[in-house]
Write an enzyme that holds these catalytic residues in place. Structure first.
Site, PDB file in Angstrom:
ATOM      1  N   ASP A 223      52.326  61.070  26.867  1.00 13.38           N
ATOM      2  CA  ASP A 223      53.412  60.537  27.709  1.00 13.38           C
ATOM      3  C   ASP A 223      52.987  59.232  28.369  1.00 13.38           C
ATOM      4  O   ASP A 223      53.750  58.258  28.430  1.00 13.38           O
ATOM      5  CB  ASP A 223      53.891  61.588  28.731  1.00 13.38           C
ATOM      6  CG  ASP A 223      52.773  62.356  29.414  1.00 13.38           C
ATOM      7  OD1 ASP A 223      51.599  62.138  29.068  1.00 13.38           O
ATOM      8  OD2 ASP A 223      53.076  63.173  30.307  1.00 13.38           O
ATOM      9  N   ASP A 247      54.430  59.667  14.791  1.00 14.24           N
ATOM     10  CA  ASP A 247      55.780  59.342  14.308  1.00 14.24           C
ATOM     11  C   ASP A 247      56.582  58.682  15.433  1.00 14.24           C
ATOM     12  O   ASP A 247      57.205  57.639  15.249  1.00 14.24           O
ATOM     13  CB  ASP A 247      56.476  60.623  13.837  1.00 14.24           C
ATOM     14  CG  ASP A 247      57.880  60.347  13.343  1.00 14.24           C
ATOM     15  OD1 ASP A 247      58.063  59.369  12.579  1.00 14.24           O
ATOM     16  OD2 ASP A 247      58.811  61.085  13.725  1.00 14.24           O
TER      17      ASP A 247
HETATM   18  C1  IPM Z   1      58.262  58.137   9.040  1.00 10.65           C
HETATM   19  C2  IPM Z   1      59.563  58.870   8.910  1.00 10.65           C
HETATM   20  C3  IPM Z   1      59.305  60.204   8.246  1.00 10.65           C
HETATM   21  C4  IPM Z   1      58.353  60.981   9.131  1.00 10.65           C
HETATM   22  C5  IPM Z   1      60.568  61.017   7.896  1.00 10.65           C
HETATM   23  C6  IPM Z   1      61.507  60.243   7.013  1.00 10.65           C
HETATM   24  C7  IPM Z   1      60.228  62.343   7.286  1.00 10.65           C
HETATM   25  O1  IPM Z   1      60.172  59.002  10.145  1.00 10.65           O
HETATM   26  O2  IPM Z   1      57.616  57.874   8.004  1.00 10.65           O
HETATM   27  O3  IPM Z   1      57.877  57.799  10.160  1.00 10.65           O
HETATM   28  O4  IPM Z   1      58.806  61.623  10.096  1.00 10.65           O
HETATM   29  O5  IPM Z   1      57.159  60.964   8.873  1.00 10.65           O
HETATM   30 MG    MG Z   2      59.188  57.981  11.699  1.00  7.36          MG
END
Ligand code: IPM
Ligand code: MG
Length: 354
Positions: A223, A247
């Site tokens: 965070d 992500d």
């Molecule tokens: C990324 C994308 C992917 C992930 C999705 C499309 C599954 O958001 O490459 O960051 O979550 O890894």
């Molecule tokens: Mg992503």
């Protein structure tokens, strides 16, 4: 030299940006006397439509047997039914797992000419040059149990955040190695005040840190890290974190660069077969219009040349060309201009090998 490259253009704007990146690679082949043998395969929604599966065994085998893989993007509203038995994203996750690419490198640099395109104040963007290492084949995305059931008369959904020590260790080692070629600083991001998996993460980060005393290690809670990416991004250099945190943080970090369309990524494992893809998605709203920014994919091919094919001069020549066209004012719509996908690639191609 001769290299076999599997292309997975995928869905949405994927085929448009991959098409331009291939033209850039062909230019490199001509200038530096290499030959690239391209084989194109379906993956994602297009593969569900044709084969009933987002990633077939044959396609995965073809990827494993090539020198590297270039991917566009997967997904779109057509395949968004929450009850569908397969989804385009599943193909991508199975590909990452199948290739064993546990480390996703997402560099975030801010080109001085694009500072105004970022919502952050220009002074905050001075000197921003971050390399995020996102763990890619573990954590919440892959842990079991996973799924839905009915328990005590209530509908329930479960995902599991699981990490083994070796999974953390291998990405941590890579983070320290990469830090040695940069500012010798690693920021390990976790949620150790709450999550057991994060406490193991922090323990192993500390161990690997002791083995690398020449690199400074700091631990930051996720965070806090998300806040600092906006309030003081220049203090970060190599950032290493688990799959889901990575992500989220990399989408946030992409805002610094002015547009997601600018950013490349490389996914690496023990084998030299890497997976290279822009960090943006399939952008269904602009698909087929020929206006997507091809730079994220073109810079991904530079990472491919560097990490999988060991062609450093060729990689650098693509990066220099991109730098030069941005400095000269070339802009697609996402960065405030009017160039088409093809025109942007044409500009870059003109500067290659200069
Ligand atoms: C990324 C994308 C992917 C992930 C999705 C499309 C599954 O958001 O490459 O960051 O979550 O890894
Ligand atoms: Mg992503």
């Amino acid at each position: 030299m001769n290299f076999k490259i599997t292309l997975l253009p995928g869905d949405g704007i994927g085929p448009e940006v991959v098409g331009e990146a291939v033209r850039v690679l062909e230019t490199i082949a001509g200038k530096y006397k290499h030959s690239f043998d391209f084989q194109e395969r379906l993956m994602g929604g297009c593969s569900i439509d044709k084969y009933g599966s987002s990633l077939t065994d044959e396609t995965l085998a073809d990827c494993v047997a090539s020198d590297s893989v270039l991917l566009g993007a997967v997904g779109g509203p057509k395949w968004d039914d929450p009850n569908a038995k397969d989804r385009p994203e599943r193909g991508l996750l199975a590909l990452r797992k199948g290739l064993g690419v546990f480390a996703n490198l997402r560099p975030v640099k801010v080109h001085p000419a694009l500072v105004d395109g970022s919502p952050l104040k220009p002074e905050k963007l001075q000197g921003v040059d971050i390399l995020v290492l996102r763990e890619l084949t573990g954590g919440l995305y892959f842990g079991f149990p996973k799924g839905r059931d009915v328990k005590d008369g209530r509908e329930r959904a479960v995902d599991t955040l699981e990490y083994y020590d070796y999974e953390i260790k291998r990405i941590m080692k890579l983070a320290f190695e990469l830090a040695k070629g940069r500012k010798k600083k690693v920021t390990s991001v976790d949620k150790a005040n709450v999550l057991e998996s994060s406490r193991l993460w922090r323990q192993i980060a500390t161990q690997v840190g002791k083995e690398n005393p020449d690199v400074e290690l700091e631990h930051v809670l996720v965070d806090t890290a998300s806040m600092r990416l906006i309030t003081g991004p220049a203090w970060m250099d190599v950032v290493v974190t688990e799959n889901m945190f990575g992500d989220i943080l990399t989408d946030e970090a992409s805002v610094l660069a002015g547009s997601m369309g600018m950013l490349p990524s490389a996914s690496l494992g023990e084998s030299t077969v890497g997976l290279y893809e822009p960090i943006h998605g399939s952008a269904p709203d602009i698909a087929g219009k020929g206006i997507a920014n091809p730079i994220g994919t073109i810079l991904s091919t530079a990472m491919m040349l560097r990490h999988s094919l060991k062609l450093e001069a060729e990689a650098a020549s693509i990066e220099k060309a991109v730098d030069a066209v941005i400095t000269a004012g070339a802009r697609t719509a996402d960065i405030g201009g009017k160039l088409s996908t093809r025109q942007m690639a044409d500009e870059i191609i003109k500067h290659i090998g200069e």
